[in-house]
Design a protein around this motif. Structure first.
Motif, short mmCIF file in Angstrom:
data_model
loop_
_atom_site.label_atom_id
_atom_site.label_comp_id
_atom_site.label_asym_id
_atom_site.label_seq_id
_atom_site.Cartn_x
_atom_site.Cartn_y
_atom_site.Cartn_z
N ALA A 3 39.30 80.56 75.38
CA ALA A 3 40.61 80.00 75.01
C ALA A 3 40.58 79.43 73.60
CB ALA A 3 41.02 78.94 76.02
N ARG A 4 39.41 78.97 73.16
CA ARG A 4 39.26 78.40 71.82
C ARG A 4 39.59 79.43 70.74
NH1 ARG A 4 32.73 78.39 72.66
NH2 ARG A 4 32.39 80.61 72.22
N ASP A 5 39.44 80.72 71.08
CA ASP A 5 39.74 81.78 70.12
C ASP A 5 41.09 82.44 70.39
OD1 ASP A 5 37.24 81.65 68.68
OD2 ASP A 5 36.31 82.52 70.46
N GLY A 6 41.85 81.87 71.32
CA GLY A 6 43.17 82.41 71.62
C GLY A 6 43.16 83.62 72.52
N ILE A 7 42.01 83.91 73.14
CA ILE A 7 41.92 85.06 74.05
C ILE A 7 42.46 84.67 75.42
CG2 ILE A 7 40.36 86.65 75.22
CD1 ILE A 7 38.55 86.53 72.77
N LEU A 8 43.36 85.51 75.94
CA LEU A 8 43.97 85.28 77.25
C LEU A 8 43.35 86.24 78.26
CD1 LEU A 8 47.71 85.13 76.10
CD2 LEU A 8 46.13 83.21 76.44
N VAL A 9 43.12 85.75 79.48
CA VAL A 9 42.44 86.54 80.50
C VAL A 9 43.33 86.67 81.74
CG1 VAL A 9 40.39 86.78 81.94
CG2 VAL A 9 40.20 85.73 79.67
N ALA A 10 43.56 87.91 82.17
CA ALA A 10 44.35 88.17 83.37
C ALA A 10 43.45 88.68 84.48
CB ALA A 10 45.44 89.20 83.07
N LEU A 11 43.56 88.08 85.66
CA LEU A 11 42.85 88.56 86.84
C LEU A 11 43.91 89.08 87.80
CD1 LEU A 11 41.32 85.72 85.84
CD2 LEU A 11 39.83 86.34 87.73
N LEU A 12 44.02 90.41 87.90
CA LEU A 12 45.15 91.01 88.59
C LEU A 12 44.72 91.87 89.79
CD1 LEU A 12 47.22 92.10 85.45
CD2 LEU A 12 47.57 90.09 86.91
N ASN A 13 45.28 91.54 90.94
CA ASN A 13 45.11 92.34 92.15
C ASN A 13 46.19 93.43 92.14
OD1 ASN A 13 44.73 93.25 94.86
ND2 ASN A 13 46.35 91.85 95.51
N PRO A 14 45.82 94.70 92.16
CA PRO A 14 46.81 95.77 92.07
C PRO A 14 47.56 96.05 93.36
CG PRO A 14 44.63 96.71 92.28
CD PRO A 14 44.43 95.22 92.16
N GLY A 15 47.12 95.44 94.47
CA GLY A 15 47.73 95.76 95.75
C GLY A 15 47.05 96.96 96.38
N TYR A 16 47.61 97.42 97.49
CA TYR A 16 47.04 98.55 98.23
C TYR A 16 47.69 99.82 97.69
CZ TYR A 16 45.18 101.06 102.29
OH TYR A 16 44.50 101.93 103.13
N VAL A 17 47.01 100.49 96.78
CA VAL A 17 47.58 101.57 95.99
C VAL A 17 47.10 102.93 96.49
CG1 VAL A 17 47.94 102.43 93.65
CG2 VAL A 17 47.55 99.99 94.05
N GLN A 18 47.99 103.90 96.47
CA GLN A 18 47.64 105.26 96.90
C GLN A 18 46.84 105.95 95.80
OE1 GLN A 18 48.92 106.43 100.18
NE2 GLN A 18 47.01 107.52 99.80
N THR A 19 45.54 105.87 95.90
CA THR A 19 44.63 106.51 94.94
C THR A 19 43.53 107.20 95.73
OG1 THR A 19 43.11 104.64 94.73
CG2 THR A 19 45.04 104.65 93.28
N GLU A 20 42.62 107.86 95.02
CA GLU A 20 41.50 108.53 95.68
C GLU A 20 40.58 107.53 96.37
OE1 GLU A 20 39.34 111.46 93.60
OE2 GLU A 20 41.09 112.51 92.85
N MET A 21 40.62 106.27 95.96
CA MET A 21 39.77 105.25 96.58
C MET A 21 40.17 105.01 98.03
SD MET A 21 38.78 101.45 95.12
CE MET A 21 37.97 102.09 93.66
N VAL A 22 41.43 105.29 98.39
CA VAL A 22 41.89 105.13 99.77
C VAL A 22 42.29 106.48 100.35
CG1 VAL A 22 42.62 102.75 99.44
CG2 VAL A 22 44.26 104.58 99.02
N LYS A 23 41.58 107.51 99.94
CA LYS A 23 41.86 108.87 100.38
C LYS A 23 41.85 108.97 101.90
CE LYS A 23 40.53 113.62 99.25
NZ LYS A 23 39.55 114.46 98.49
N GLY A 24 42.88 109.62 102.45
CA GLY A 24 43.00 109.77 103.89
C GLY A 24 43.76 108.64 104.55
#
Length: 228
Positions: free
Chosen positions: A168-189
């Motif tokens: 934060a001292r350098d003005g860098i912002l950090v986002a921690l984002l949960n994408p939800g349950y998304v239809q991708t190959e990771m949840v194939k089937g």
């Protein structure tokens, strides 16, 4: 023009993010492990109105991360999105090799990439570091199974939360984002709740509205806060 670097950009959420940022006119550095097999990403690079540059990156390999830095040089990166990840190599069994690999890809790699590209972030205009995490990294709501994946995302959350305070001292912002349950190959089937495109739109909106007040906050793609 914004500059955006995305890991794991060859499919799923990463590809959707690359597509939408390119459509907005951003310069996209799209990283993936094997560009030769990334047909959809190569198609995007060939047809996109905004510049899309494909860069090889194996996030589990420190030499590959160092090579990425050499390729970028001093190029400022407005938005660095650590998206690449694996679902965990064993759902219920605790196996040393799979557990360590999952931790290395999901928890350690984003921290190493952030550290390696620190100056690229610091010298940019927006200075936004993003981690695509998961609600399964919430310790207070942890259930059984997927032990390696849950632990890796909890570790990622903790590490990124720490960076949000120190950088934060350098003005860098950090986002921690949960994408939800998304239809991708990771949840194939399985049938997920949202598409990769819908998820990417929500993630981009959260990144755009990121401020010091929301830096280091664990939230989902809709902006709903999640318990640690």
């Amino acid at each position: 023009m914004s500059t955006v670097l995305i890991t794991g950009a060859n499919r799923g959420i990463g590809l959707a993010l690359a597509q939408q940022y390119a459509t907005e006119g951003a310069e996209v550095f799209a990283c993936c492990r094997d560009p030769a097999k990334a047909d959809d990403l190569k198609g995007l690079a060939a047809s996109s109105a905004g510049p899309v540059r494909i860069i090889p990156l194996d996030v589990a390999d420190e030499f590959s991360i160092a090579s990425l830095k050499r390729t970028l040089g001093d190029q400022p990166i407005d938005i660095l999105i650590n998206n690449a990840g694996i679902s965990g190599l064993s759902a219920d069994r605790i196996e040393a090799e799979g557990y360590i690999t999952t931790m290395r890809v999901n928890a350690l790699a984003p921290m190493l990439i952030a550290q390696t590209l620190y100056d690229n972030l610091r010298h940019s205009t927006q200075k936004k570091l993003v981690a695509i995490t998961s609600i399964m990294g919430s310790t207070s709501s942890a259930a059984g199974g997927k032990y390696a994946y849950r632990a890796s995302k909890a570790a990622l959350n903790n590490g990124m939360r720490g960076l949000s305070r120190v950088w934060a001292r350098d003005g860098i912002l950090v986002a921690l984002l949960n994408p939800g349950y998304v239809q991708t190959e990771m949840v194939k089937g399985q049938v997920a709740f949202i598409s990769a495109d819908e998820c990417a739109s929500g993630l981009i909106a959260r990144i755009a509205e990121l401020t010091p007040a929301t830096s280091g906050v664990f939230q989902d793609y809709r902006g709903v806060r999640i318990r640690w």
